[in-house]
Scaffold this motif. Structure first.
Motif, PDB file in Angstrom:
ATOM      1  N   THR A   1       0.301  -1.407  -0.168  1.00 30.31           N
ATOM      2  CA  THR A   1       0.447   0.093  -0.134  1.00 30.31           C
ATOM      3  C   THR A   1       0.657   1.519  -0.258  1.00 30.31           C
ATOM      4  N   LYS A   2       1.807   1.317  -0.277  1.00 31.77           N
ATOM      5  CA  LYS A   2       3.128   2.753  -0.095  1.00 31.77           C
ATOM      6  C   LYS A   2       2.861   2.551  -1.891  1.00 31.77           C
ATOM      7  N   ARG A   3       1.740   1.750  -2.253  1.00 34.03           N
ATOM      8  CA  ARG A   3       1.716   2.812  -3.868  1.00 34.03           C
ATOM      9  C   ARG A   3       0.514   2.603  -4.212  1.00 34.03           C
ATOM     10  N   THR A   4      -0.912   3.309  -5.243  1.00 36.98           N
ATOM     11  CA  THR A   4      -1.530   2.806  -5.582  1.00 36.98           C
ATOM     12  C   THR A   4      -1.974   1.954  -6.462  1.00 36.98           C
ATOM     13  N   PRO A   5      -2.516   0.683  -6.077  1.00 41.81           N
ATOM     14  CA  PRO A   5      -2.854  -0.041  -6.965  1.00 41.81           C
ATOM     15  C   PRO A   5      -3.164   0.192  -8.779  1.00 41.81           C
ATOM     16  N   SER A   6      -1.995  -0.167  -9.564  1.00 41.00           N
ATOM     17  CA  SER A   6      -2.383   0.329 -10.702  1.00 41.00           C
ATOM     18  C   SER A   6      -2.260  -0.700 -12.203  1.00 41.00           C
ATOM     19  N   TRP A   7      -2.795  -0.991 -13.217  1.00 40.11           N
ATOM     20  CA  TRP A   7      -2.092  -1.000 -14.878  1.00 40.11           C
ATOM     21  C   TRP A   7      -1.663  -0.711 -15.317  1.00 40.11           C
ATOM     22  N   THR A   8      -0.502  -1.616 -14.841  1.00 45.84           N
ATOM     23  CA  THR A   8       0.650  -0.391 -14.950  1.00 45.84           C
ATOM     24  C   THR A   8       1.804  -1.379 -16.521  1.00 45.84           C
ATOM     25  N   ASP A   9       1.510  -2.971 -16.377  1.00 46.64           N
ATOM     26  CA  ASP A   9       1.275  -3.498 -17.148  1.00 46.64           C
ATOM     27  C   ASP A   9       0.655  -3.868 -18.545  1.00 46.64           C
ATOM     28  N   ARG A  10       0.522  -3.767 -19.890  1.00 43.18           N
ATOM     29  CA  ARG A  10      -0.404  -4.146 -20.674  1.00 43.18           C
ATOM     30  C   ARG A  10       0.170  -4.498 -22.119  1.00 43.18           C
ATOM     31  N   ILE A  11      -0.558  -4.232 -23.172  1.00 44.80           N
ATOM     32  CA  ILE A  11      -0.607  -4.753 -24.085  1.00 44.80           C
ATOM     33  C   ILE A  11      -1.183  -4.551 -25.295  1.00 44.80           C
ATOM     34  N   MET A  12      -0.704  -3.837 -26.119  1.00 50.44           N
ATOM     35  CA  MET A  12      -2.052  -3.379 -27.668  1.00 50.44           C
ATOM     36  C   MET A  12      -1.210  -3.402 -28.562  1.00 50.44           C
ATOM     37  N   TYR A  13      -1.366  -3.274 -29.066  1.00 49.07           N
ATOM     38  CA  TYR A  13      -2.655  -3.150 -30.531  1.00 49.07           C
ATOM     39  C   TYR A  13      -3.141  -2.856 -32.053  1.00 49.07           C
ATOM     40  N   ALA A  14      -2.581  -3.325 -32.933  1.00 49.83           N
ATOM     41  CA  ALA A  14      -3.406  -2.455 -33.880  1.00 49.83           C
ATOM     42  C   ALA A  14      -2.962  -3.160 -35.149  1.00 49.83           C
ATOM     43  N   THR A  15      -3.908  -2.905 -36.690  1.00 54.24           N
ATOM     44  CA  THR A  15      -4.002  -4.145 -37.967  1.00 54.24           C
ATOM     45  C   THR A  15      -4.273  -2.868 -38.802  1.00 54.24           C
ATOM     46  N   HIS A  16      -3.417  -2.779 -39.947  1.00 57.48           N
ATOM     47  CA  HIS A  16      -3.967  -2.833 -41.228  1.00 57.48           C
ATOM     48  C   HIS A  16      -5.314  -2.865 -41.729  1.00 57.48           C
ATOM     49  N   THR A  17      -6.155  -2.718 -41.593  1.00 55.04           N
ATOM     50  CA  THR A  17      -7.926  -3.111 -41.297  1.00 55.04           C
ATOM     51  C   THR A  17      -8.407  -2.260 -40.918  1.00 55.04           C
ATOM     52  N   ASP A  18      -7.685  -1.720 -39.553  1.00 57.57           N
ATOM     53  CA  ASP A  18      -8.171  -0.961 -38.311  1.00 57.57           C
ATOM     54  C   ASP A  18      -8.554   0.280 -39.201  1.00 57.57           C
ATOM     55  N   SER A  19      -9.579   1.181 -38.904  1.00 53.81           N
ATOM     56  CA  SER A  19     -10.509   2.232 -39.139  1.00 53.81           C
ATOM     57  C   SER A  19      -9.869   3.116 -38.137  1.00 53.81           C
ATOM     58  N   PRO A  20      -9.100   4.320 -38.340  1.00 55.82           N
ATOM     59  CA  PRO A  20      -8.813   5.223 -37.689  1.00 55.82           C
ATOM     60  C   PRO A  20     -10.348   6.660 -37.263  1.00 55.82           C
ATOM     61  N   ASP A  21     -11.666   5.961 -37.888  1.00 59.61           N
ATOM     62  CA  ASP A  21     -12.583   5.969 -37.286  1.00 59.61           C
ATOM     63  C   ASP A  21     -13.459   5.687 -36.064  1.00 59.61           C
ATOM     64  N   THR A  22     -12.460   4.204 -36.009  1.00 49.70           N
ATOM     65  CA  THR A  22     -13.256   3.707 -34.870  1.00 49.70           C
ATOM     66  C   THR A  22     -12.632   3.064 -34.064  1.00 49.70           C
ATOM     67  N   PRO A  23     -12.054   4.052 -33.305  1.00 54.99           N
ATOM     68  CA  PRO A  23     -10.793   4.122 -32.686  1.00 54.99           C
ATOM     69  C   PRO A  23     -11.072   2.986 -31.407  1.00 54.99           C
ATOM     70  N   GLU A  24     -11.761   2.827 -31.013  1.00 52.53           N
ATOM     71  CA  GLU A  24     -11.784   1.386 -30.062  1.00 52.53           C
ATOM     72  C   GLU A  24     -12.481   0.051 -30.352  1.00 52.53           C
ATOM     73  N   LYS A  25     -12.452  -0.358 -31.703  1.00 46.50           N
ATOM     74  CA  LYS A  25     -12.883  -1.065 -32.636  1.00 46.50           C
ATOM     75  C   LYS A  25     -11.326  -1.580 -33.504  1.00 46.50           C
ATOM     76  N   SER A  26     -11.035  -2.809 -33.474  1.00 46.16           N
ATOM     77  CA  SER A  26      -9.879  -3.694 -34.082  1.00 46.16           C
ATOM     78  C   SER A  26     -10.335  -4.475 -34.848  1.00 46.16           C
ATOM     79  N   ASN A  27      -9.779  -5.311 -36.167  1.00 44.77           N
ATOM     80  CA  ASN A  27     -10.105  -6.631 -36.148  1.00 44.77           C
ATOM     81  C   ASN A  27      -9.502  -7.059 -36.080  1.00 44.77           C
TER      82      ASN A  27
END
Length: 431
Positions: A292-318
């Protein structure tokens, strides 16, 4: 392997807290088997990931990493991981190490299945950059890029993987965002063989991009919120007990909010990270007790993108996020490792099979990633300082029997003794 099928990619990330060779358990079944079972179930037949991606942060004690001694640790880690992958996969299928990249304590390994995609991999490239003080590598990123020929067209598709460790501490949000932009500008790869340009390219010049690591973004709850009065550890802990509360808590995640604002990780998507508990900061040796010296957090993450993902729908991925979770049973670090199983869509068939340019990511019109013209100078300035400071630190640690502080004391004690010994004695007659 048919070039028109979906690919399964397993991505894992773990901050091993400077543990060196003791950073991961001997048996990696908890990290591997759940995703292997899911992949087999979804494919309706025994199936394993086509590509394994494993990233580490704080790979070994910092002074050893700065001194350039990371390669021996990552070589041992490579042999161990590959043996565990092949031990737990159905049919004990062999895998090839496509590439490894390491800079100080940040490391990345990519494996491909021998009987599948490994046969089509070409144009393998690796890169590194530092984001620490004066571009040192105590924080930074490494990257691996390769082309899989024959996927969709003769040119195939380009895969880019980046593992990063960004600035720590909750108030340093602006520095983390600056770290991201520095990585974009300085983690540069040569242009693809078919490119008419000779200019280096950023991580975004790719068909598929995967960004993972200890990104150090924290939970920050505004005092005005009715659900939580402050962002003190005990208040956040109360919201980690069930899925509904964690889904509320995610709205205070710095990374998610920066991505929504378009200030960092532009074009990247992420699975529902709030379905598992925060991955930091745990007590050593504990499965489910936070420090408890630190606030619990999601520090470790994995993100991704593919060439068919549209910038018009930034929350959706193929890209289908089949599984995204942490591994609580690992207790040798104050972080928990995360793992993600992703299914890429089948390749888009080109109208011209002879097309010589791989498809590239689509980005918002307002964002153009630009290579830093001084990237090489910055990278090697940082590496030179790494080696100088790391070597001095290592020497002091040797003199101090493992402690640089004791080494400094011993150094000055020895210097004083040497000066005393060199001072000529004064005889009674001289006096």
């Amino acid at each position: 392997m048919s070039s028109d099928k979906s690919l399964f990619i397993q991505v894992g990330s773990y901050n091993t807290n400077l543990q060196g060779g003791a950073g991961v358990p001997q048996d990696l079944v908890d990290w591997l088997v759940p995703t292997l079972q899911v992949a087999s179930f979804l494919s309706k037949e025994p199936h394993v990931p086509d590509i394994f991606v494993i990233g580490f942060q704080e790979l070994l004690p910092l002074h050893l990493g700065l001194a350039g001694l990371s390669n021996a640790v990552i070589d041992d880690r490579d042999a161990h991981i590959r043996s565990q992958i092949e031990k737990h996969t159905p049919g004990k299928e062999p895998y090839t190490l496509i590439a490894k990249a390491v800079n100080v304590g940040v490391a990345l390994l990519v494996y491909a299945r021998d009987s599948g995609v490994a046969r089509q991999v070409c144009d393998v490239q690796t890169q590194w950059t530092g984001t620490g003080p004066a571009y040192m590598g105590n924080k930074g990123a490494v990257g691996i890029r390769f082309r899989v020929s024959g996927r969709g067209s003769k040119a195939g598709e380009v895969f880019t993987f980046v593992c990063a460790h960004l600035t720590a501490h909750e108030p340093k949000l602006a520095q983390r965002v600056a770290d991201y932009h520095h990585i974009v500008g300085t983690l540069l790869f040569p242009p693809p063989p078919s490119s008419p340009s000779s200019s280096p390219t950023t991580m975004y010049s790719t068909s598929h991009l995967f960004f993972l690591g200890d990104l150090n973004f924290r939970i920050t709850v505004p005092p005005s919120r009715p659900h939580v009065q402050t962002s003190q550890p005990y208040d956040v802990l109360a919201m980690l007990k069930d899925d509904a509360s964690r889904e509320q808590l995610k709205e205070f995640d710095q990374l998610l909010n920066q991505r929504r604002k378009g200030t960092a990780f532009i074009g990247l998507r992420e699975g529902p990270f709030w379905t598992f508990k925060c991955t930091y900061k745990y007590k050593f040796g504990e499965v489910d007790r936070y420090n408890t010296k630190r606030t619990p957090s999601w520090t470790d993450r994995i993100m991704y993108a593919t060439h068919t993902d549209s910038p018009d729908t930034p929350e959706k991925s193929n890209i289908t996020n089949i599984l995204y979770t942490s591994i609580p049973s690992y207790v040798t670090s104050d972080h928990k490792p995360v793992v993600c199983l992703l299914q890429l869509p089948p390749p888009t068939t080109s109208l011209s099979p002879e097309t010589c340019a791989p498809p590239m990511l689509q980005l918002p019109s307002s964002y153009t990633p630009t290579p830093d013209p001084r990237a090489t100078l910055k990278r090697y300035t940082g590496r030179t300082l790494d080696r100088i400071i790391g070597s001095i630190w290592w020497l002091l640690a040797v003199v101090g029997a493992g402690s640089a502080i004791v080494g400094i004391f011993n150094f000055f004690l020895g210097l004083a003794a040497w000066r005393w010994w060199r001072t000529p004695a004064v005889s009674v007659a001289d006096a």
